[in-house]
Write a protein that holds these residues in place. Sequence first.
Motif, short mmCIF file in Angstrom:
data_model
loop_
_atom_site.label_atom_id
_atom_site.label_comp_id
_atom_site.label_asym_id
_atom_site.label_seq_id
_atom_site.Cartn_x
_atom_site.Cartn_y
_atom_site.Cartn_z
N ALA A 238 0.84 -1.20 0.00
CA ALA A 238 0.00 0.00 0.00
C ALA A 238 0.88 1.25 0.00
N ASN A 241 2.23 1.75 -3.46
CA ASN A 241 1.18 2.27 -4.36
C ASN A 241 1.00 3.77 -4.15
N LYS B 15 -3.64 -0.76 -12.05
CA LYS B 15 -4.35 -1.14 -10.82
C LYS B 15 -5.12 0.06 -10.27
N ILE B 16 -4.53 1.24 -10.42
CA ILE B 16 -5.20 2.43 -9.90
C ILE B 16 -6.43 2.76 -10.76
N SER B 107 -5.32 -16.49 0.46
CA SER B 107 -6.31 -16.02 -0.51
C SER B 107 -7.68 -16.59 -0.13
N SER B 111 -11.33 -13.72 -3.49
CA SER B 111 -10.17 -13.12 -4.17
C SER B 111 -9.77 -13.95 -5.39
N ARG B 112 -9.93 -15.26 -5.27
CA ARG B 112 -9.53 -16.12 -6.38
C ARG B 112 -10.54 -16.10 -7.52
N HIS B 175 -14.09 -8.75 -1.84
CA HIS B 175 -12.65 -8.60 -2.05
C HIS B 175 -12.33 -7.25 -2.67
N TRP B 178 -12.05 -3.97 -0.41
CA TRP B 178 -10.83 -4.06 0.41
C TRP B 178 -9.61 -3.81 -0.47
N SER B 179 -9.60 -4.50 -1.61
CA SER B 179 -8.47 -4.45 -2.53
C SER B 179 -8.28 -3.04 -3.10
N MET B 180 -9.40 -2.40 -3.40
CA MET B 180 -9.34 -1.07 -4.00
C MET B 180 -8.70 -0.06 -3.04
N GLN B 182 -6.54 -0.82 -0.70
CA GLN B 182 -5.12 -1.20 -0.67
C GLN B 182 -4.40 -0.60 -1.88
N THR B 183 -5.02 -0.73 -3.05
CA THR B 183 -4.41 -0.22 -4.28
C THR B 183 -4.20 1.29 -4.20
N LEU B 184 -5.15 1.97 -3.56
CA LEU B 184 -5.01 3.42 -3.44
C LEU B 184 -4.10 3.82 -2.28
N GLY B 185 -3.49 2.83 -1.66
CA GLY B 185 -2.51 3.14 -0.61
C GLY B 185 -3.13 3.30 0.76
N LEU B 186 -4.40 2.97 0.90
CA LEU B 186 -5.06 3.17 2.19
C LEU B 186 -4.98 1.92 3.05
N SER B 187 -3.85 1.77 3.71
CA SER B 187 -3.67 0.66 4.63
C SER B 187 -2.92 1.18 5.83
#
Lengths: 261, 224
Positions: A238, A241, B15-16, B107, B111-112, B175, B178-180, B182-187
């Motif tokens: 994260a 990214n 991904k973004i 996983s 997610s799969r 999924h 949550w994943s989105m 994470q992709t945007l850096g929000l963790s």
Amino acid sequence: MSHDMNLTLQVWRQKNAKAEGGFQTIKAQAISPDMSFLEMLDVVNEEIIKDGKDPIAFDHDCREGICGTCSMVINGRPHGPKERTTACQLHMRSFKDGDAIAIEPWRAKAFPVQKDLVVDRGAFDRIIAAGGFISAPTGTAQDANGLPIAKENADLAMDAAACIGCGACVAACPNASAMLFVSAKVSHLGLLPQGQPERFIRVRDMVAQMDAEEFGTCTNHGECEAACPKGISLENIARMNRDYLKGKLIERPAVAGGGGV
Amino acid sequence: MPKEASFLASSIGKKIVMAVTGIMLVGFVVGHMAGNLQLYLPAHGGEHPLDAYGHFLRTMLHGAGIWIARGGLLVAALLHIWAAVTLTKMNMEARPVAYKEVKSQASTLASRSMRVSGFIVLSFLVFHLLHLTLGKIGPFEEGKVFQNVVQGFQSPVISGFYILAMVCLFGHLRHGVWSMLQTLGLSHPSYNTLRDRLAFGVALLVVGANISFPLAVLAGFVKL
Ligand code: HEM
Ligand code: FES
């Protein structure tokens, strides 16, 4: 000797990078539960050599869980069944007498098999060469605490720096993505003051190299984190990214004499 | 060193795109679900509130509103699918030789199955537009939204496909949300649990409400 084990190994054998490989069934006899997994392979190889045949090729170096050289998928898991444990630190007591054990090389286009279980992880070196360093001439070592670093950042940077570059993340990822590795390297330097001048150029260059090596891309399964012998966290991905997005937003067109942030 | 790829050519850039278009699509499914809750309101003055709502959507901003929304959603959907297809292709090529044995540790089924669930939701979307927007499937009367929905869901085949698609949407959102983030850096440890619950909550809310519509019609709770 009463606890010695007999095992049946299914090992990937491949003569060289171009040859076609296949699984070979090999018996491992009289294995002590106190041996490491690699010592078990050493014993098996002694027997193979006595028979005048080609021993199983596998990578290893420190055998202390710190160099990241050992690399094999054991029964469907990189480095085998024990969490946060490299193959060299895995002991045969994690197995039972009579077990069948499948041993495979890391599988990724970016990690071509050289021989048996040995893969070429040069792609990781090239990613590091693309930006995983600081180029400021640092002179002599500074006084301890000469450069203030928040304790939390020092801890997070240290956690990221624990990555030994073994490639288990790529091996475990259903997409063969290297994002956990790259993000660990990006985070380790990006969290420290010494890494700031090149923080955003670094992430752009390392991601560009990662893509050029044809690794897959993260779909956030979390398999990498679970397989990592050093417990590198998904949070690093994260952070990468975030830095990549910011790095792209503030990118200036290259001009003669340098790029700039 | 390779020349730096453009944003859209890079893995994280794609991904973004996936995540940002995902936010737009999530916003749409949440809004769409909320609007449809009017199915449960009683008719008054001879017109069902769902019909009045449909009329409002088609006439807001002098009829331009719905085309702006449709245009935005179409662009978002196309970009989302473009990113999904190109990333999936990269991911499949990244492991040319499969393992003999894989023991998944982290996983999930959701997610799969993102590609499969996404594909079924897309097929459903086409079907759904043919059914309730264009009126090419089953009995249909322009402007009679409530009647079209109820008559449609009285068919167990239509309701069945609808429910199947919603189960897939549940997995996709569970999924995906949550994943989105994470992709945007929000963790961050301070809100990661919340992030996980948010993904579950959004998925449950949207899919739970959506599935209740055909069930209510089939059970005779909502009728013409
Ligand atoms: C109502 C429709 C849809 C919504 C609300 C939606 C939402 C999302 C969201 C929020 C994500 C997470 C983005 C990320 O990974 O950062 C996502 C990912 C994804 N979507 Fe969709 N999507 C929809 C339709 C589709 C369709 C039609 C397809 C394919 C044909 C699709 C395929 C995918 C794939 C492959 C991923 C990436 C999977 C992963 O990261 O594991 N989606 N979607
Ligand atoms: S051989 Fe060094 S980590 Fe295993």
